[in-house]
Design an enzyme around this catalytic site. Structure first.
Site, PDB file in Angstrom:
ATOM      1  N   SER A 204      37.631  41.293  49.198  1.00  0.00           N
ATOM      2  CA  SER A 204      38.265  41.114  47.888  1.00  0.00           C
ATOM      3  C   SER A 204      39.644  41.731  47.698  1.00  0.00           C
ATOM      4  CB  SER A 204      37.345  41.646  46.797  1.00  0.00           C
ATOM      5  OG  SER A 204      36.354  40.699  46.543  1.00  0.00           O
TER       6      SER A 204
ATOM      7  N   LYS B 129      42.455  47.202  38.857  1.00  0.00           N
ATOM      8  CA  LYS B 129      41.396  46.200  38.722  1.00  0.00           C
ATOM      9  C   LYS B 129      40.376  46.668  37.686  1.00  0.00           C
ATOM     10  CE  LYS B 129      38.140  43.659  41.730  1.00  0.00           C
ATOM     11  NZ  LYS B 129      37.623  43.536  43.112  1.00  0.00           N
TER      12      LYS B 129
ATOM     13  N   SER C 139      37.755  38.891  45.057  1.00  0.00           N
ATOM     14  CA  SER C 139      37.625  39.044  43.625  1.00  0.00           C
ATOM     15  C   SER C 139      38.798  39.760  42.950  1.00  0.00           C
ATOM     16  CB  SER C 139      36.337  39.805  43.311  1.00  0.00           C
ATOM     17  OG  SER C 139      36.405  41.130  43.815  1.00  0.00           O
TER      18      SER C 139
HETATM   19  N1  GLN Z   1      33.672  37.131  48.276  1.00  0.00           N
HETATM   20  C1  GLN Z   1      32.752  38.176  48.555  1.00  0.00           C
HETATM   21  C2  GLN Z   1      31.615  38.127  47.552  1.00  0.00           C
HETATM   22  O1  GLN Z   1      31.624  37.264  46.758  1.00  0.00           O
HETATM   23  C3  GLN Z   1      33.432  39.510  48.553  1.00  0.00           C
HETATM   24  C4  GLN Z   1      33.672  40.063  47.207  1.00  0.00           C
HETATM   25  C5  GLN Z   1      34.268  41.436  47.243  1.00  0.00           C
HETATM   26  O2  GLN Z   1      34.797  41.868  48.273  1.00  0.00           O
HETATM   27  N2  GLN Z   1      34.148  42.131  46.128  1.00  0.00           N
HETATM   28  O3  GLN Z   1      30.734  38.929  47.526  1.00  0.00           O
END
Ligand code: GLN
Length: 487
Positions: A177, A78, A153
């Site tokens: 994410s 990532k 994400s």
């Molecule tokens: N969807 C969550 C957010 O927008 C989690 C994102 C993540 O785990 N990086 O913060």
């Protein structure tokens, strides 16, 4: 079967027994990336030549496959994790063109284990989002239906594994994410316990929540990747100095005698009926495999979203203060004075969701609001953590959905941040509590969209979570299906 649809452990077996070559393997993935990724946007950058050079070392015998079960296999990272000499953009204009001067601990460990890095994957800008639509560069598409999001994400990492564009990948999970995109893309994703994997070299979003973990084709691969990256790191004071068990050793133990808790708060109105059915069927499968199913309650679940969306932005606003165009990040060209240059740099460099988080975070930390918001949210976080600790007195692990809905359409929620935040309802509590969780494929909707089963365990019991997931997976066939992606 073609190489690109095989899990890491099978590819490694073929490499080690010289049935396939490393260059042949890497080339197969690179060719597939060239053919398919323009339609998916799973990658931000790829390392074709470098990967081939590394593969040649294996073919010539200069490197051997005994280093680890990852040796010679193509892995994607990532793009929020540093890798020396490569771009690390966090899918943000703020870091466009930034080349990491050093390796993150996880990248260094994978390098030593002999993994071949094939590319850096797309994400929501600075990992803020649940759909990968917040990338400043391109929206990643779900390989099962290109009109839909891959989740986020770590959407690029999950889509790359699902589409056979790498053998396995690393993602990060702050509030879901890893687990949510894995469930949307029909692959396996594990968020380790907070402290299990070093965060050194991970660009920080919310430091008390961020964890790095594997996204893979099957559970055995998740165990292999976790094995390679887990462990104490003096460079990250939040990594915990506990021995790392052999994660593959326990995979084949049956579910006999295990107590699996079903939290009533995770079966609520609003959950897609096909998701609920798939998860209930999965629970029945675990029962048939010998587990005892017990009802449990996690009473503070409903406050998870509110607490997370105060704590995570608060930490983000502080972590992102460093991008001022001087110390870090994009610098605007035509600032009238220093303040104007800061303002313009941050306005140009950050996207809307990142700005929204910075504003929320700054607000909840400001004098006069700190007690009402940040302190309160931290107290709620303690209650959520206690819910889990109490539940684990009645059960060994917990089964639940990962997401109340399957992959949604691109654009469906991007104008409505609240709807987007609400979809994280089942992943945020485990993040706030710091416990490990995995998503493993457990079904498909009538529209052929994957559904994930979430398995949560007590702190540092990744072994148990992996074992339950593996037993479920090996007695079902959902992980064997692949999307039909055309170039
Ligand atoms: N969807 C969550 C957010 O927008 C989690 C994102 C993540 O785990 N990086 O913060």
């Amino acid at each position: 079967m073609e190489i690109h649809s095989l899990p890491i452990h099978r590819i490694h077996d073929l490499l080690e027994s010289r049935q396939i070559g490393a260059v042949e393997t890497v080339s197969a993935f690179l060719e597939r990336i060239s053919a398919i990724d323009p339609g998916l946007n799973a990658y931000i950058s790829t390392f074709g030549e470098k990967a081939i050079e590394e593969a040649k070392l294996f073919d010539s015998g200069a490197r051997d496959y005994s280093a680890s079960p990852l040796a010679g296999t193509p892995i994607a990272i990532k793009d929020v994790i540093c890798m020396q000499g490569t771009l690390t953009t966090c899918a943000s204009r703020m870091l466009q063109g930034f080349v990491s001067p050093y390796d993150a601990t996880v990248t260094e460990k994978l390098r030593r284990a002999g993994a071949i890095f094939i590319g850096k994957t797309n994400l929501d800008e600075f990992a803020m989002g649940s759909s990968t639509e917040n990338s400043a560069f391109a929206k990643t598409r779900n390989p099962w239906d290109i009109e839909r999001v891959p989740g986020g994400s770590s959407g690029g990492s999950a889509a790359a594994v699902a589409a056979g564009l790498c053998a396995g990948s690393l993602g990060t999970d702050t509030g879901g994410s890893i687990r949510q995109p894995s469930s949307f893309c029909g692959v396996v994703g594990l968020k380790p316990t907070y402290g299990r994997v070093s965060r050194f070299g991970l660009v920080a979003f919310a430091s008390s929540l961020d964890q790095i973990g594997p996204i893979t084709r099957d559970v055995e691969d998740a165990a292999i990747l976790l094995q390679a990256v887990a462990g104490f790191d003096p460079a990250d004071s939040t990594s915990v100095d506990l021995p790392v068990p052999d994660y593959r050793a326990a995979l084949n133990q049956s579910l006999q005698g295990l107590r699996l808790g079903i939290p009533r708060e995770y079966f609520i109105e609003g959950t897609h009926p096909e998701v609920e059915t798939a998860v209930r069927n999965a629970i029945d499968t675990c029962r048939r495999l010998g587990a005892r199913i017990v009802d449990i309650s996690l009473p503070h679940t409903e406050y998870g979203i509110a607490a997370y969306y105060i704590i995570a932005p608060a930490e983000a606003s502080s972590n992102l203060a460093r991008y001022d165009g001087v110390k870090y990040g994009h610098r605007a060209q035509n600032g009238a004075d220093l303040l104007d240059m800061y303002r313009k740099s941050r306005s140009e460099g950050f996207g809307w969701e990142v700005k929204r988080r910075i504003m929320i975070g700054t607000y909840v930390l400001s004098a006069g609001y700190y007690d009402a918001y940040y302190r309160k949210a931290s107290q709620v976080r303690t209650l959520i953590r206690r819910d889990f600790l109490e539940a684990f007195e009645k059960c060994d692990a917990i089964l639940a959905p990962v997401s109340p809905i399957p992959a949604f359409k691109i654009g469906e929620k991007s104008d409505d941040p609240l709807q987007m935040y609400l979809s994280d309802v089942f992943t945020l509590p485990a993040s706030l509590a710091g416990i490990p969780g995995i998503s493993v494929p457990c079904g498909f909707t009538s529209e052929n969209l994957p559904i994930g089963l979430q398995i949560l365990g007590p702190h540092f019991q990744e072994e148990l979570v992996l074992r339950i997931a593996h037993q479920f997976e090996q007695n079902t066939a959902f992980h064997l299906r692949s999307p039909e992606v055309k170039g």
